[in-house]
Design an enzyme around this catalytic site. Structure first.
Site, PDB file in Angstrom:
ATOM      1  N   ARG A 224       1.004  -1.184  -0.070  1.00 54.84           N
ATOM      2  CA  ARG A 224      -0.157   0.067  -0.006  1.00 54.84           C
ATOM      3  C   ARG A 224       0.954   1.105  -0.122  1.00 54.84           C
ATOM      4  O   ARG A 224       2.075   1.341   0.736  1.00 54.84           O
ATOM      5  CB  ARG A 224      -0.782   0.072   1.228  1.00 54.84           C
ATOM      6  CG  ARG A 224      -2.230  -0.950   1.276  1.00 54.84           C
ATOM      7  CD  ARG A 224      -3.173  -0.370   0.176  1.00 54.84           C
ATOM      8  NE  ARG A 224      -4.071  -1.242   0.075  1.00 54.84           N
ATOM      9  CZ  ARG A 224      -4.628  -2.036  -0.803  1.00 54.84           C
ATOM     10  NH1 ARG A 224      -3.581  -2.193  -1.928  1.00 54.84           N
ATOM     11  NH2 ARG A 224      -5.627  -2.887  -0.944  1.00 54.84           N
ATOM     12  N   HIS A 272       0.774  -0.124 -10.344  1.00 53.40           N
ATOM     13  CA  HIS A 272      -0.384  -0.952  -9.604  1.00 53.40           C
ATOM     14  C   HIS A 272      -0.922  -2.265 -10.206  1.00 53.40           C
ATOM     15  O   HIS A 272      -2.113  -2.779 -10.447  1.00 53.40           O
ATOM     16  CB  HIS A 272      -1.779  -0.307  -8.930  1.00 53.40           C
ATOM     17  CG  HIS A 272      -2.258  -0.863  -7.771  1.00 53.40           C
ATOM     18  ND1 HIS A 272      -3.040   0.192  -6.899  1.00 53.40           N
ATOM     19  CD2 HIS A 272      -2.505  -2.165  -7.428  1.00 53.40           C
ATOM     20  CE1 HIS A 272      -3.466  -0.890  -5.737  1.00 53.40           C
ATOM     21  NE2 HIS A 272      -3.244  -2.110  -6.350  1.00 53.40           N
TER      22      HIS A 272
END
Lengths: 309, 309
Positions: A224, A272
């Site tokens: 994250r 991502h």
């Protein structure tokens, strides 16, 4: 017939409609799967952030909220959520993450960038050390972190892991707590961050903790974005204290084109892609939890509302 | 006391003198290890190509020639060599090879080069397929090829292997013979060449066989340079039929600076670093074979003079 609401948004509905229907049938669950059940009639909510549901109050009979993703930080603090919440643990997601992490750890271990970037006709024979002599740290030993730690240890890397609570994994030197974090950081030439995002882990890799890493250490963050203090990381990279950072997740995504990470010679941005939930396998995980709910069996991957993951 | 001649050349003598003495002592072998025994007194020859020995005739009582490297093509055809010849199988060499092969296969599987070379501020989210959907072929299933095939299968790659003679490895679709080679080539999006160099394997990947690979296939060659027909490979790369070649070994080493491989956008040259024999572990392998010779036990990794490996 039980009523399953797909609250993942219209684009994902296209991807998930057929796999979910197939997986529910395969699990022997007779379900009416729609995006438009009246809230008070819904038995299960298949959920993704940024979908149509943000207030869970009217779902008075819903037995569970089944998150499509592994990270639950966007929903776990929702005060209207009184129903059980389950994380996604998808074999495809785990495999993709292992491949990304092992690929980038080997890339840094073997020094591949120098070969890829510098094909200049000069023969520079210098073999890297063996993986058994390369110390890797994995921060976070949940489903993803543990799978990555195991795969790295399977390739002979000298792996230490850290988690908030005590864990035990064969072949991995497991550490826990604040003192354990310092010990893992101090030994890790390559550190992989796969922690859940919670108030305790936000900014975990701040200036103090980055300073604990060995000179020239490499960071791989497929977890994250907010686990790392971006300013502190940039300062450590500029100083050469940190050798490289390969980052797949960011505080703002897409990472803005003007962000200093993009042009930084010691940073690799990936968009991502370390791992994504795959409809076919994720649908089976959702269907399995609905089957369990209907049989009165405990849900898999139930989120602990106190720890936040 | 048995007499062991180190015939690996003066530079390697520096690296091997202490590890070999230690390994012999550890193996319980009382040995006089030198670079200058008279030939007729020598019991064992520790050998490397380009060293001081090219005529084995005067070594009338030598019980074995122990090669420091895995490849024996420079010595196996020597007509003066009547003594048993053993290949090096070094755990460090195998581990290094596995790390190189898995690293480069993951690099191509994940498309890392695009991320490393193009940090231009554009967010292009596109996740690669899972390894379970990536077909890899390993040509050569000796100690190194089998170890690489196993490691790739352990990461879920869909692995097929090929060897001249029939082999069986768990989790690997093993093929043999000419027909088997065609089948493995036709399915391999990424092909790894780890064959010994023999008259049969020289130029194995010629124009015809390269044409059997799927469009855009990637070649990783950490085996031997002459396994590939360089002109045919360059033509297939220029035509875009072959997507990329990562080459660690060449007909001439160092690869000359003017060689077209260096600047080719679809070629990555690495300077024969995929794996190297490491003195500490290699010395133990040599000492173990000397111990066996003295006890009358069969030598490990004895070269078959007919097949040439």
């Amino acid at each position: 017939m039980i009523k399953v609401l797909f609250a993942g948004g219209p684009t994902r509905w296209e991807d998930y409609r057929a796999p979910l229907a197939a997986a529910l049938a395969e699990a022997g669950v007779a379900a009416d799967l729609r995006t438009d059940h009246p809230p008070e009639a819904v038995d299960y909510i298949v959920y993704a952030p940024n979908g149509p549901v943000s207030d869970f109050t009217p779902f008075v009979r819903a037995k569970a909220v089944l998150n499509l993703w592994a990270g639950v930080e966007d929903v776990v603090g929702n005060p209207t959520l009184t129903q059980p919440l389950c994380r996604m643990v998808d074999v495809g997601l785990t495999e993709g993450m292992v491949e990304y992490v092992v690929g980038h750890v080997l890339r840094h271990h073997l020094g591949l960038d120098a070969h890829i970037l510098r094909q200049d006709g000069t023969w520079r024979p210098s073999a890297p050390p063996l993986a058994r002599d390369r110390r890797v740290g994995v921060l976070g030993l949940g489903a993803l972190g543990a799978a990555c730690a195991r795969a790295l240890a399977g390739l002979n890397f000298d792996v230490a892991g850290w988690s908030r609570s005590e864990k035990s994994l064969p072949g991995i030197a497991c550490h826990a707590g604040d003192g354990g974090l310092g010990r893992v950081l101090a030994r890790s030439e390559i550190v992989v961050t796969l922690l859940p995002l919670t108030p305790e882990t936000e900014g975990l890799l701040n200036a103090d903790r980055l300073a604990r890493l060995p000179e020239g250490a490499v960071i791989v963050n497929p977890g994250r974005g907010p686990l790392i203090d971006d300013e502190a990381l940039l300062a450590a990279l500029d100083a050469g204290r940190i050798g490289h950072a390969t980052l797949d997740v960011f505080r703002e995504e897409p990472l803005p084109p003007e962000h200093p990470f993009w042009p930084h010679p010691r940073v690799t941005v990936t968009p991502h892609i370390a791992s994504e939930t795959r409809p076919a396998t994720a649908a089976r995980a959702i269907a399995e939890n609905i089957r369990r709910g209907e049989e009165g069996a405990p849900f898999l991957h139930l989120v602990d509302r106190d720890t936040g993951y």
